[in-house]
Write a protein that holds these residues in place. Structure first.
Motif, PDB file in Angstrom:
ATOM      1  N   ALA B  13       0.733  -1.111   0.182  1.00 21.23           N
ATOM      2  CA  ALA B  13      -0.055   0.062  -0.053  1.00 21.23           C
ATOM      3  C   ALA B  13       1.052   1.290   0.146  1.00 21.23           C
ATOM      4  CB  ALA B  13      -0.956  -0.088   1.453  1.00 21.23           C
ATOM      5  N   LEU B  14       2.142   1.308   0.907  1.00 17.43           N
ATOM      6  CA  LEU B  14       2.552   2.548   1.098  1.00 17.43           C
ATOM      7  C   LEU B  14       3.481   2.624  -0.274  1.00 17.43           C
ATOM      8  CD1 LEU B  14       3.895   1.981   4.706  1.00 17.43           C
ATOM      9  CD2 LEU B  14       2.429   3.827   3.547  1.00 17.43           C
ATOM     10  N   SER B  16       2.512   2.442  -3.109  1.00 16.20           N
ATOM     11  CA  SER B  16       1.571   3.431  -4.086  1.00 16.20           C
ATOM     12  C   SER B  16       1.539   4.968  -3.693  1.00 16.20           C
ATOM     13  CB  SER B  16       0.273   2.717  -4.018  1.00 16.20           C
ATOM     14  OG  SER B  16       0.395   1.204  -4.526  1.00 16.20           O
ATOM     15  N   ILE B  17       1.734   4.920  -2.392  1.00 11.30           N
ATOM     16  CA  ILE B  17       1.388   6.548  -1.981  1.00 11.30           C
ATOM     17  C   ILE B  17       2.653   7.295  -1.705  1.00 11.30           C
ATOM     18  CG2 ILE B  17       0.211   7.538  -0.256  1.00 11.30           C
ATOM     19  CD1 ILE B  17      -1.121   5.153   0.436  1.00 11.30           C
ATOM     20  N   VAL B  18       3.825   6.564  -1.388  1.00  5.62           N
ATOM     21  CA  VAL B  18       4.891   6.954  -0.924  1.00  5.62           C
ATOM     22  C   VAL B  18       5.790   7.723  -2.117  1.00  5.62           C
ATOM     23  CG1 VAL B  18       7.333   6.810   0.016  1.00  5.62           C
ATOM     24  CG2 VAL B  18       5.365   5.932   1.247  1.00  5.62           C
ATOM     25  N   MET B  24       0.399  14.348  -2.611  1.00  4.90           N
ATOM     26  CA  MET B  24      -0.172  15.518  -2.915  1.00  4.90           C
ATOM     27  C   MET B  24      -0.705  15.677  -4.599  1.00  4.90           C
ATOM     28  SD  MET B  24       2.355  18.168  -1.244  1.00  4.90           S
ATOM     29  CE  MET B  24       3.472  17.975  -0.129  1.00  4.90           C
ATOM     30  N   TYR B  27      -3.995  13.717  -3.922  1.00 10.96           N
ATOM     31  CA  TYR B  27      -4.981  14.833  -3.139  1.00 10.96           C
ATOM     32  C   TYR B  27      -5.746  15.754  -4.194  1.00 10.96           C
ATOM     33  CZ  TYR B  27      -6.666  18.848  -0.449  1.00 10.96           C
ATOM     34  OH  TYR B  27      -7.213  19.734   0.021  1.00 10.96           O
ATOM     35  N   HIS B  28      -4.895  16.369  -4.938  1.00  7.14           N
ATOM     36  CA  HIS B  28      -5.475  17.205  -5.892  1.00  7.14           C
ATOM     37  C   HIS B  28      -6.290  16.642  -7.122  1.00  7.14           C
ATOM     38  CE1 HIS B  28      -3.299  20.850  -4.520  1.00  7.14           C
ATOM     39  NE2 HIS B  28      -2.031  20.215  -4.570  1.00  7.14           N
ATOM     40  N   GLU B  61       1.003   3.589 -13.896  1.00  9.16           N
ATOM     41  CA  GLU B  61       1.305   2.299 -14.106  1.00  9.16           C
ATOM     42  C   GLU B  61       0.533   1.395 -13.250  1.00  9.16           C
ATOM     43  OE1 GLU B  61       3.426  -0.909 -15.099  1.00  9.16           O
ATOM     44  OE2 GLU B  61       3.481   0.835 -16.045  1.00  9.16           O
ATOM     45  N   GLU B  62       0.243   2.070 -11.928  1.00  5.35           N
ATOM     46  CA  GLU B  62      -0.793   1.517 -10.950  1.00  5.35           C
ATOM     47  C   GLU B  62      -2.093   1.559 -11.080  1.00  5.35           C
ATOM     48  OE1 GLU B  62       1.158   1.648  -7.183  1.00  5.35           O
ATOM     49  OE2 GLU B  62       2.209   0.147  -7.537  1.00  5.35           O
ATOM     50  N   GLU B  63      -2.454   2.280 -12.213  1.00  4.61           N
ATOM     51  CA  GLU B  63      -3.669   2.523 -12.599  1.00  4.61           C
ATOM     52  C   GLU B  63      -4.417   3.262 -11.574  1.00  4.61           C
ATOM     53  OE1 GLU B  63      -5.776  -0.808 -14.546  1.00  4.61           O
ATOM     54  OE2 GLU B  63      -3.959  -1.805 -14.032  1.00  4.61           O
ATOM     55  N   LEU B  64      -3.756   4.109 -10.825  1.00  6.91           N
ATOM     56  CA  LEU B  64      -4.585   5.009  -9.841  1.00  6.91           C
ATOM     57  C   LEU B  64      -4.896   6.344 -10.370  1.00  6.91           C
ATOM     58  CD1 LEU B  64      -1.926   4.411  -7.021  1.00  6.91           C
ATOM     59  CD2 LEU B  64      -4.325   3.385  -7.292  1.00  6.91           C
ATOM     60  N   TYR B  84     -10.460   3.248  -9.357  1.00  4.88           N
ATOM     61  CA  TYR B  84      -9.492   2.497  -8.611  1.00  4.88           C
ATOM     62  C   TYR B  84      -8.781   3.545  -7.608  1.00  4.88           C
ATOM     63  CZ  TYR B  84      -6.071  -0.824  -6.729  1.00  4.88           C
ATOM     64  OH  TYR B  84      -5.516  -1.833  -5.943  1.00  4.88           O
ATOM     65  N   LEU B  88      -8.395   5.249  -2.745  1.00  3.09           N
ATOM     66  CA  LEU B  88      -7.489   5.644  -1.737  1.00  3.09           C
ATOM     67  C   LEU B  88      -7.895   6.519  -1.020  1.00  3.09           C
ATOM     68  CD1 LEU B  88      -4.062   5.684  -3.998  1.00  3.09           C
ATOM     69  CD2 LEU B  88      -4.539   4.413  -1.904  1.00  3.09           C
ATOM     70  N   LEU B  92      -6.320   8.527   2.539  1.00  2.55           N
ATOM     71  CA  LEU B  92      -5.555   9.718   2.525  1.00  2.55           C
ATOM     72  C   LEU B  92      -6.579  10.441   3.535  1.00  2.55           C
ATOM     73  CD1 LEU B  92      -4.877  10.350  -1.426  1.00  2.55           C
ATOM     74  CD2 LEU B  92      -3.130   9.983   0.695  1.00  2.55           C
TER      75      LEU B  92
END
Lengths: 119, 119
Positions: B13-14, B16-18, B24, B27-28, B61-64, B84, B88, B92
DNA sequence: CCGAATCCTTTAGGATACTG
DNA sequence: CAGTATCCTAAAGGATTCGG
């Protein structure tokens, strides 16, 4: 770090959790039972002594983890989660959930790729 | 990475976010409105072109995040959150909440330190 | 048993210049 | 406008050795 007043809070939170082994250290301590240095090492088979020490010091610095020294020979030190550290529990919980489904999603995708490639 | 089957989900999980700017960016984009490359740059004043590109590619790449190219001169590219990626949102949200209180907690502690030091 | 100290490698991130 | 390409620095992490 960022002028934008809102998203920078993410960073503050992530700084406390991020580090190659921090989530796992927190996870194990969140089970409730205090753990000794070498117990943590055994739970994290690939961590080096140095990294375990460093990460524990950082977590201690942020008061997420408490360190108790028993003055004995041989020395005994126990690490446990603080009350404040427990407030991380929902975060790790939701991270864990999402991470699990994310891994599963990737796995399924790989499977499909292999099938379409070989046919 | 880790044999232990449970905590390694955090890492997934991290991952994908880190990244210095990923939370940010997400978030936007989670505000809903698709954003162009330079719009994102303006929202993240200190990011370099290179890092924005890199992080967007990883999120894609991660389809986010979804990237849509409009074949025009001058070029126009829009980035938006995927369905998808929206999953998240709770993560967040909870990170943001905890981060805000963590910052406040630190601030209060600093205040106390200053007072006890000057007296 | 629980580290600290030193040295080394790898990776993330930044600066800058250039392009269709 | 939306990127690439190159080069460089700093920070994270790892390997190994030593000590109370």
């Amino acid at each position: 770090m960022q002028r934008n007043p809102v998203p920078c809070q993410f960073v503050a939170a992530l700084d406390s959790i991020v580090g190659k082994w921090k989530p796992m250290i927190l996870y194990h301590l969140l089970q409730g039972k205090p753990l000794r240095f070498n117990e943590l090492r055994r739970l994290l088979p690939d961590i080096t002594q140095r990294m375990l020490t460093l990460h524990l010091r950082e977590l201690e610095e942020e008061e997420l983890v408490k360190r108790v020294i028993y003055p004995q020979i041989p020395p005994k030190v126990e690490y446990s989660i603080t009350e404040y550290g427990m407030s991380l529990s929902p975060i790790l919980e939701v991270l864990h959930q999402w991470g699990a489904s994310h891994v599963e999603r990737k796995r399924l995708k790989e499977e499909n790729n292999e099938q379409t490639e070989t046919h």
